[in-house]
Enzyme design. Structure first.
Site, PDB file in Angstrom:
ATOM      1  N   SER A  96       0.861  -1.185   0.000  1.00 42.97           N
ATOM      2  CA  SER A  96       0.000   0.000   0.000  1.00 42.97           C
ATOM      3  C   SER A  96       0.892   1.229   0.000  1.00 42.97           C
ATOM      4  O   SER A  96       1.536   1.540   1.005  1.00 42.97           O
ATOM      5  CB  SER A  96      -0.906   0.010   1.233  1.00 42.97           C
ATOM      6  N   LYS A 171      -7.330   1.788  -2.238  1.00 38.30           N
ATOM      7  CA  LYS A 171      -6.824   1.348  -0.933  1.00 38.30           C
ATOM      8  C   LYS A 171      -6.765   2.518   0.042  1.00 38.30           C
ATOM      9  O   LYS A 171      -7.064   2.358   1.238  1.00 38.30           O
ATOM     10  CB  LYS A 171      -5.436   0.721  -1.080  1.00 38.30           C
ATOM     11  N   LYS A 239       1.007   5.720   8.180  1.00 40.85           N
ATOM     12  CA  LYS A 239       1.530   5.946   6.826  1.00 40.85           C
ATOM     13  C   LYS A 239       0.385   6.093   5.830  1.00 40.85           C
ATOM     14  O   LYS A 239       0.376   6.996   4.994  1.00 40.85           O
ATOM     15  CB  LYS A 239       2.459   4.793   6.463  1.00 40.85           C
TER      16      LYS A 239
END
Length: 294
Positions: A96, A171, A239
């Site tokens: 990701s 995502k 993140k």
């Protein structure tokens, strides 16, 4: 049978590589910590000594590493995939990362004669172990169809969502929804406990109504038992929330709830919870409510 290189054998990558091996493919795995290759070897795979060793005979190269710089290093760095993979190899990046980084890496891959799919996953460690991941795939439709048997070996809901970078964009949206749900569930648990309600019973009935969600089903036991062994670490969700807020700003999209949750995730990390499962956002609600206990 396909010759597969799998780079990154962590919490998610290890069970995914094992599923590919047990599906009958030849899988060579490599990880910074070589001991992480043991489950793959036990499943009939091979522990590679380096990226070059892993990809030398691979038709497909799978990548599952934590962040954008890691993917850039694995693919475009010295000794990486672009330098050592077979011509026309199909690269599947399950990581990701930032959509713009994926788009640039896909361009570089094409120039070097490779094909790149961005295929980030959702479902956490449980989904990886049960081969029940949701996989959102960006890239060429023909490459997606070629990779479909491999996706079927590790996932349950597999959808081609558009061109390169689209998988990473979906995502990011997924991580926004998940973080907001975990935060809301955390607040509900602390609220229920403050009133002395049978919290387990309350979550059972809430899960059967409109408040029910995959987040509630998967994370309620963590919260009830205060057991936060990582299935997906707060560090990684931090993140991902950075990706969401940065990408939203680039397109002029306002995400007020997302921005607030991003700050709450950052606070959990600053308070030492970065290595815990993201359900440990509960601890942040407890801290704010003066009920924290270690």
């Amino acid at each position: 049978m396909t010759n597969i290189a799998f780079i990154g054998l962590g919490i998610m990558g290890s069970p995914m590589a094992v599923h590919l091996a047990t599906a009958g493919h030849q899988v060579a795995g490599v990880n910074l910590d070589p001991s992480r290759a043991r489950p793959l070897v036990e499943a009939g795979g091979r522990a590679a000594e380096s990226i070059a060793d892993a990809v030398k005979d691979a038709d497909v190269v799978c990548v599952m590493v934590p962040d954008s710089p890691d993917v850039e290093l694995v693919l475009a760095g010295e000794g990486g995939v672009f330098e050592n993979a077979q011509p026309d190899a199909l690269i599947i990046d399950f990581s990701s990362i930032r959509p713009d980084v994926t788009i640039e890496l896909a361009r570089q891959a094409r120039e070097r004669g490779f094909r790149l799919l961005d295929a980030p996953v959702s479902g956490g460690e449980t989904g990886a172990r049960n081969a029940a991941l949701s996989i959102m795939v960006g890239g060429e439709a023909g490459d997606f169809q070629e990779a479909r048997p491999l996706f079927d070996a590790v996932g349950k809901t597999i959808v081609h969502v558009g061109a390169s970078g689209a998988g990473q964009t979906v995502k990011a949206a997924n991580q926004l929804i998940v973080a907001a749900n975990i935060q809301a569930l955390s607040e509900a648990v602390v609220f229920l406990e403050a009133y002395g309600v049978d919290t387990k019973a309350a979550l059972e009935v809430l899960g059967g109504g409109l408040a029910g969600s995959a987040v509630l089903n998967q994370k309620k036991e963590n919260m009830l038992s205060r057991s936060f062994q990582p299935g997906f670490r707060i560090d990684l969700h931090h993140k991902d929330m950075g990706i969401v807020t940065a990408a939203a700003r680039e397109r002029g999209v306002v995400v007020p709830l997302g921005s607030l949750v991003a700050q709450l995730v950052a606070s959990a990390r600053v308070n030492g919870d970065g290595g815990l499962d993201h359900s440990a956002l509960l601890r942040g609600v407890e801290r704010l409510s003066g009920k924290a206990s270690d």
